[in-house]
Scaffold this active site. Structure first.
Site, PDB file in Angstrom:
ATOM      1  N   TYR A 124      -1.962  -0.635  10.268  1.00 19.42           N
ATOM      2  CA  TYR A 124      -2.203  -1.004   8.859  1.00 19.42           C
ATOM      3  C   TYR A 124      -0.945  -0.731   8.029  1.00 19.42           C
ATOM      4  CZ  TYR A 124      -4.177  -0.974   4.147  1.00 19.42           C
ATOM      5  OH  TYR A 124      -4.422  -1.224   2.812  1.00 19.42           O
ATOM      6  N   SER A 163       0.835  -1.198   0.000  1.00 22.52           N
ATOM      7  CA  SER A 163       0.000   0.000   0.000  1.00 22.52           C
ATOM      8  C   SER A 163       0.870   1.248   0.000  1.00 22.52           C
ATOM      9  CB  SER A 163      -0.875   0.035   1.258  1.00 22.52           C
ATOM     10  OG  SER A 163      -1.554   1.266   1.349  1.00 22.52           O
TER      11      SER A 163
HETATM   12  N1  LIG Z   1      -8.789   0.152  -1.506  1.00 22.61           N
HETATM   13  C1  LIG Z   1      -7.629   0.751  -1.349  1.00 22.61           C
HETATM   14  O1  LIG Z   1      -7.507   1.983  -1.432  1.00 22.61           O
HETATM   15  C2  LIG Z   1      -6.397  -0.059  -1.072  1.00 22.61           C
HETATM   16  C3  LIG Z   1      -5.151   0.597  -1.109  1.00 22.61           C
HETATM   17  C4  LIG Z   1      -3.998  -0.124  -0.861  1.00 22.61           C
HETATM   18  C5  LIG Z   1      -4.090  -1.484  -0.574  1.00 22.61           C
HETATM   19  N2  LIG Z   1      -5.314  -2.084  -0.537  1.00 22.61           N
HETATM   20  C6  LIG Z   1      -5.344  -3.516  -0.224  1.00 22.61           C
HETATM   21  O2  LIG Z   1      -5.952  -4.236  -1.272  1.00 22.61           O
HETATM   22  C7  LIG Z   1      -6.544  -5.415  -0.747  1.00 22.61           C
HETATM   23  C8  LIG Z   1      -7.982  -5.513  -1.227  1.00 22.61           C
HETATM   24  O3  LIG Z   1      -8.696  -4.431  -0.657  1.00 22.61           O
HETATM   25  P1  LIG Z   1     -10.071  -3.851  -1.213  1.00 22.61           P
HETATM   26  O4  LIG Z   1      -9.940  -2.381  -1.183  1.00 22.61           O
HETATM   27  O5  LIG Z   1     -10.487  -4.555  -2.440  1.00 22.61           O
HETATM   28  O6  LIG Z   1     -11.009  -4.210   0.034  1.00 22.61           O
HETATM   29  P2  LIG Z   1     -12.326  -5.092   0.190  1.00 22.61           P
HETATM   30  O7  LIG Z   1     -12.736  -4.924   1.614  1.00 22.61           O
HETATM   31  O8  LIG Z   1     -13.300  -4.764  -0.876  1.00 22.61           O
HETATM   32  O9  LIG Z   1     -11.786  -6.575  -0.049  1.00 22.61           O
HETATM   33  C9  LIG Z   1     -11.017  -7.255   0.892  1.00 22.61           C
HETATM   34  C10 LIG Z   1     -11.508  -8.686   0.947  1.00 22.61           C
HETATM   35  O10 LIG Z   1     -10.641  -9.453   1.790  1.00 22.61           O
HETATM   36  C11 LIG Z   1     -11.434 -10.343   2.537  1.00 22.61           C
HETATM   37  N3  LIG Z   1     -10.724 -10.757   3.742  1.00 22.61           N
HETATM   38  C12 LIG Z   1     -10.410  -9.998   4.827  1.00 22.61           C
HETATM   39  N4  LIG Z   1      -9.772 -10.752   5.744  1.00 22.61           N
HETATM   40  C13 LIG Z   1      -9.674 -12.002   5.227  1.00 22.61           C
HETATM   41  C14 LIG Z   1      -9.132 -13.225   5.700  1.00 22.61           C
HETATM   42  N5  LIG Z   1      -8.566 -13.313   6.908  1.00 22.61           N
HETATM   43  N6  LIG Z   1      -9.200 -14.326   4.902  1.00 22.61           N
HETATM   44  C15 LIG Z   1      -9.784 -14.248   3.679  1.00 22.61           C
HETATM   45  N7  LIG Z   1     -10.335 -13.116   3.175  1.00 22.61           N
HETATM   46  C16 LIG Z   1     -10.279 -12.016   3.953  1.00 22.61           C
HETATM   47  C17 LIG Z   1     -12.697  -9.561   2.838  1.00 22.61           C
HETATM   48  O11 LIG Z   1     -13.777 -10.423   3.203  1.00 22.61           O
HETATM   49  C18 LIG Z   1     -12.922  -8.816   1.527  1.00 22.61           C
HETATM   50  O12 LIG Z   1     -13.738  -9.548   0.639  1.00 22.61           O
HETATM   51  C19 LIG Z   1      -6.404  -5.323   0.779  1.00 22.61           C
HETATM   52  O13 LIG Z   1      -5.288  -6.083   1.185  1.00 22.61           O
HETATM   53  C20 LIG Z   1      -6.150  -3.849   1.009  1.00 22.61           C
HETATM   54  O14 LIG Z   1      -5.435  -3.605   2.193  1.00 22.61           O
HETATM   55  C21 LIG Z   1      -6.467  -1.421  -0.784  1.00 22.61           C
END
Ligand SMILES: NC(=O)c1ccc[n+]([C@@H]2O[C@H](COP(=O)([O-])OP(=O)(O)OC[C@H]3O[C@@H](n4cnc5c(N)ncnc54)[C@H](O)[C@@H]3O)[C@@H](O)[C@H]2O)c1
Length: 249
Positions: free
Chosen positions: A155, A140
């Site tokens: 985080y 991230s």
């Molecule tokens: N959205 C952003 O701005 C952003 C930025 C940087 C990094 N990220 C990272 O990208 C990844 C996806 O995020 P997103 O924004 O699509 O969020 P999201 O909440 O839409 O998706 C995350 C998914 O991970 C699943 N999850 C959480 N804990 C879990 C576990 N222990 N086992 C299995 N599944 C699990 C959740 O149920 C969810 O479906 C994450 O790791 C997040 O930290 C997101």
């Protein structure tokens, strides 16, 4: 068809507006067969069903080493040897530093860092056996510049850990023909922010981004397709920014 008949595992891919499902769609469009992993049985089946025939959904909490091992064995028997892993499962918390409880710290580390380690450890033996593979982990912008927009200190630390883990795996696994890279998204419009990304806040944030908009899951998905494909055959150990210019090193 960059990924014809390849088998790809995408964790955290059941969230309808998430990066994982967008990436699963993009991989499937390039011919890959997808195993969707997430926490809820109904949600994984719905997501896999949306992708169409030949794709499967599996309930798996990646923070459990045992569940990861079992689910990968099931995927290998259902879909065949795994070519690619995209480890997106994760949670975000914005709690201020002094208010972070040991329990919340643990939950974030378990899902993000331990979860990435667990699923990689479960997948790599099969990749070694088949002679190679490719992995994409999710860091991230929060790890790069001391916090993103919403992510708290724990985080940021978990994502810094993921980025270091990806680099160290890349070095150790390169002789086995396994490439490991990470992406570092900026602000991507998904449901991870639990209602905090209001239209007003989004416009304020967009004004600080050189490209003038927040990211969409598809912006990350397409980069991930590239990274797991043979087009990136000599790319390993990178942390690739996907942030519209918000953080330029
Ligand atoms: N959205 C952003 O701005 C952003 C930025 C940087 C990094 N990220 C990272 O990208 C990844 C996806 O995020 P997103 O924004 O699509 O969020 P999201 O909440 O839409 O998706 C995350 C998914 O991970 C699943 N999850 C959480 N804990 C879990 C576990 N222990 N086992 C299995 N599944 C699990 C959740 O149920 C969810 O479906 C994450 O790791 C997040 O930290 C997101």
């Amino acid at each position: 068809m960059l990924l014809k008949d390849r088998v790809a595992i995408v964790t955290g891919a059941a969230s309808p507006r998430g990066i994982g499902l967008a990436t699963a769609r993009a991989l499937a469009a390039q011919g890959a067969r997808i195993a969707i992993l997430d926490l809820n049985e109904e949600a994984v089946q719905r997501a896999a069903g949306e992708l169409g025939k030949g794709h499967r959904g599996y309930r798996c909490d990646v923070s459990s080493h045992e569940q990861c091992r079992k689910v990968v064995a099931a995927i290998q028997s259902d879909l065949g040897p795994v070519d690619s892993l995209l480890a997106f499962a994760g949670i975000s918390r914005s709690t201020r530093f002094l208010e972070v409880t040991p329990e919340e710290y643990e939950a974030v580390m378990q899902a993000n860092l331990r979860g990435t380690m667990n699923i990689c450890q479960a997948v790599v033996p099969g990749m070694i056996e088949k002679g190679g593979g490719s992995i994409v982990c999710v860091g991230s912008i929060a790890a790069q510049r001391g916090g993103g927009v919403f992510g708290g200190t724990h985080y940021s630390a978990s994502k810094g850990g993921v980025q270091s883990l990806a680099k160290a795996m890349a070095r150790e696994l390169a002789p086995r023909n396994i490439r490991v890279n990470a992406v570092a998204p900026g602000l991507i419009e998904t449901d991870i922010f639990e209602g905090k990304l209001t239209e007003t806040r989004k416009a304020e944030i967009a004004a600080t981004i050189p490209m003038g908009r927040v990211g969409q899951p598809r912006d990350v998905a397409d980069v991930c397709v590239f990274l797991v494909s043979d087009w990136a055959s000599y790319v390993t150990g990178v942390v690739l920014d996907i942030n519209g210019g918000l953080h330029i090193h």
